[in-house]
Design an enzyme around this catalytic site. Structure first.
Site, PDB file in Angstrom:
ATOM      1  N   SER A  45       0.859  -1.065   0.189  1.00 42.64           N
ATOM      2  CA  SER A  45      -0.053   0.020  -0.027  1.00 42.64           C
ATOM      3  C   SER A  45       0.935   1.271  -0.137  1.00 42.64           C
ATOM      4  CB  SER A  45      -0.924  -0.196   1.393  1.00 42.64           C
ATOM      5  OG  SER A  45      -2.064  -0.981   1.103  1.00 42.64           O
ATOM      6  N   GLY A 219      -4.613  -2.032  -0.701  1.00 40.60           N
ATOM      7  CA  GLY A 219      -3.744  -1.672  -1.822  1.00 40.60           C
ATOM      8  C   GLY A 219      -3.467  -0.039  -1.707  1.00 40.60           C
ATOM      9  N   GLY A 221      -3.184   3.829  -3.555  1.00 36.71           N
ATOM     10  CA  GLY A 221      -3.816   4.812  -4.391  1.00 36.71           C
ATOM     11  C   GLY A 221      -4.981   5.077  -4.317  1.00 36.71           C
ATOM     12  N   CYS A 246      -9.503  -1.860   3.880  1.00 37.27           N
ATOM     13  CA  CYS A 246      -8.922  -0.871   3.415  1.00 37.27           C
ATOM     14  C   CYS A 246      -9.298  -0.523   1.967  1.00 37.27           C
ATOM     15  CB  CYS A 246      -7.229  -1.115   3.520  1.00 37.27           C
ATOM     16  SG  CYS A 246      -6.164   0.618   3.524  1.00 37.27           S
ATOM     17  N   LEU A 247      -8.421  -0.403   0.990  1.00 39.16           N
ATOM     18  CA  LEU A 247      -9.000  -0.218  -0.436  1.00 39.16           C
ATOM     19  C   LEU A 247     -10.028  -1.019  -0.930  1.00 39.16           C
ATOM     20  CD1 LEU A 247      -8.193   1.268  -3.071  1.00 39.16           C
ATOM     21  CD2 LEU A 247      -6.959  -0.527  -3.937  1.00 39.16           C
ATOM     22  N   GLN A 250     -13.083   0.659   0.216  1.00 37.39           N
ATOM     23  CA  GLN A 250     -13.314   1.862  -0.627  1.00 37.39           C
ATOM     24  C   GLN A 250     -14.097   1.286  -1.811  1.00 37.39           C
ATOM     25  OE1 GLN A 250      -9.631   3.731  -0.872  1.00 37.39           O
ATOM     26  NE2 GLN A 250      -9.396   4.108   1.366  1.00 37.39           N
ATOM     27  N   GLY A 290      -5.136   6.790   2.471  1.00 41.33           N
ATOM     28  CA  GLY A 290      -5.122   8.168   2.275  1.00 41.33           C
ATOM     29  C   GLY A 290      -6.223   8.695   1.631  1.00 41.33           C
ATOM     30  N   HIS A 331      -6.975  -2.408   9.521  1.00 41.71           N
ATOM     31  CA  HIS A 331      -6.181  -3.856   9.037  1.00 41.71           C
ATOM     32  C   HIS A 331      -6.505  -4.624  10.522  1.00 41.71           C
ATOM     33  CE1 HIS A 331      -4.035  -2.929   5.263  1.00 41.71           C
ATOM     34  NE2 HIS A 331      -4.359  -1.488   5.952  1.00 41.71           N
ATOM     35  N   GLU A 333      -5.810  -7.668  10.483  1.00 45.68           N
ATOM     36  CA  GLU A 333      -4.623  -8.693  10.129  1.00 45.68           C
ATOM     37  C   GLU A 333      -3.516  -7.898  11.028  1.00 45.68           C
ATOM     38  OE1 GLU A 333      -3.505  -6.251   6.815  1.00 45.68           O
ATOM     39  OE2 GLU A 333      -5.425  -6.889   7.760  1.00 45.68           O
TER      40      GLU A 333
END
Length: 366
Positions: A45, A219, A221, A246-247, A250, A290, A331, A333
């Protein structure tokens, strides 16, 4: 050897090179964890980012073979206040400097990381470049302001081909957007028969694998730079249980009609408190993102907020109101960080079992 870190606002920080001797540039971000530099270095990431560690000392327990989150790090550079040249730990196999040299990752030490972190907190995340001492900082800053950040980070770090991680339990397709190995370890530890697939795998290709559940990884971006994944999720949603991190969280929100937005400086560290709305329970979590889901955009969707960040009230968890799917921004994990939220993987397993039995999964949703 001296090098200078130049930010797009014209700020200049002078430091000393360690690790790989090279110039580089990218988005400058900071991580507040006191430990875990090995996992941070190998977290996909951080692809194409220059990571500042706010804790003043790095490398004091060395590098070991067990704590990597990927084989080939994608980080652009590591920026620290001080490094330990003689690490002390029974698992230590090499120094931080030796590892960075081996993986060709530039490092910069002797930086006033407190001043640098304050600049990022005040002005927001900025682009930066590690350059030789003879360049003109004004010219470099001007170039940075006009350059666009890359949009292919997920493509860069995702696996190119599917591969199995066999088990005798539930069959899970893990979509790799820049997967930390910790996610795979948690699924394998629960006996799952896992197939890891690339980020651009279609819904049809995933369903051909006959999964009992689909896992969406973390991940790098902007999630809007991965339209293939959004379309895939629209096709898979409702067919099998989904768990996103996370990603993946989103992308799930975008696929369900919500919106995401860039945060001023993001959440990166292992000490972020998150509240579960249904129970009031507080977990200390590991985070690295981010972008976040815009809470106002959830109105009119089939999504409910399940978790919020206590520091800034941002969205940290979602669930679908009627379908077997839930996601979290943090996260569970860990790696690095606390394992307070590790039980979410067990909730995913229970959701899969309920769905396989043909019952409504609402009772095991978060």
């Amino acid at each position: 050897m001296k090098r200078q870190l130049i930010l797009e606002d014209g700020s200049v920080f002078e430091g000393e090179v360690f690790g790989h001797l090279a110039q580089t540039k990218g988005e400058v971000v900071f991580n507040t964890g006191m430990t875990g530099y090995q996992e941070i270095l190998s977290d996909p990431s951080y692809c194409m980012q220059l990571v500042v560690l706010t804790y003043p000392l790095a490398g004091n327990y060395g590098i070991n073979r067990d704590d990597f989150e990927s084989i080939n790090p994608a980080i652009s550079a590591l920026i620290v206040k001080e490094t330990a040249d003689m690490p002390s730990n029974w698992r230590n196999e090499m120094t931080l400097d030796e590892y960075l040299k081996m993986k060709k990752i530039p490092g910069l030490k002797g930086i006033d990381t407190r001043r640098l972190t304050r600049a990022i907190r005040q002005h927001g995340t900025m682009k930066g470049a590690i350059c030789s001492m003879d360049v003109n900082p004004v010219e470099v800053a001007s170039e940075l302001r006009t350059e666009q950040l890359p949009k292919d980070q997920v493509k860069t770090v995702s696996t190119k081909n599917p591969y199995p991680s066999p088990g005798r339990g539930n069959r899970v397709v893990l979509v790799d957007f820049g997967m930390k190995h910790g996610i795979l370890r948690e699924l394998n530890g629960r006996g799952c028969d896992v197939t890891v697939v690339p980020y651009n795998t279609t819904a049809e290709e995933i369903m051909q694998l006959k999964p009992d559940g689909v896992m969406l990884s973390n991940g790098p971006g902007d999630p809007k730079d991965v339209p293939e994944a959004i379309e895939m999720l629209k096709g898979v949603l409702g067919l099998v249980p989904i768990f996103g991190i996370c990603l993946g969280h989103q992308l799930f929100a975008l696929a369900c009609g919500a919106d995401t937005e860039k945060m001023p400086f993001g959440h990166r560290g292992s000490n972020h408190p998150v509240k579960e709305l249904a129970t009031g329970r507080i977990s200390i979590t590991s985070q690295n993102h981010g972008y976040s889901v815009n809470p106002d955009s959830l109105e009119g969707t089939e999504l409910d907020i399940t978790h919020i960040a206590l520091n800034d009230r941002s969205v940290e968890g979602l669930r679908h109101k009627s379908l077997p799917a839930f996601t979290v921004q943090y996260h569970p994990e860990a790696s690095p960080g606390p394992e307070d939220a590790n039980g979410l993987f067990d909730r995913f397993m229970k959701m899969i079992e309920v769905h396989k039995g043909g019952a409504v999964c609402q009772s095991v949703m978060i």
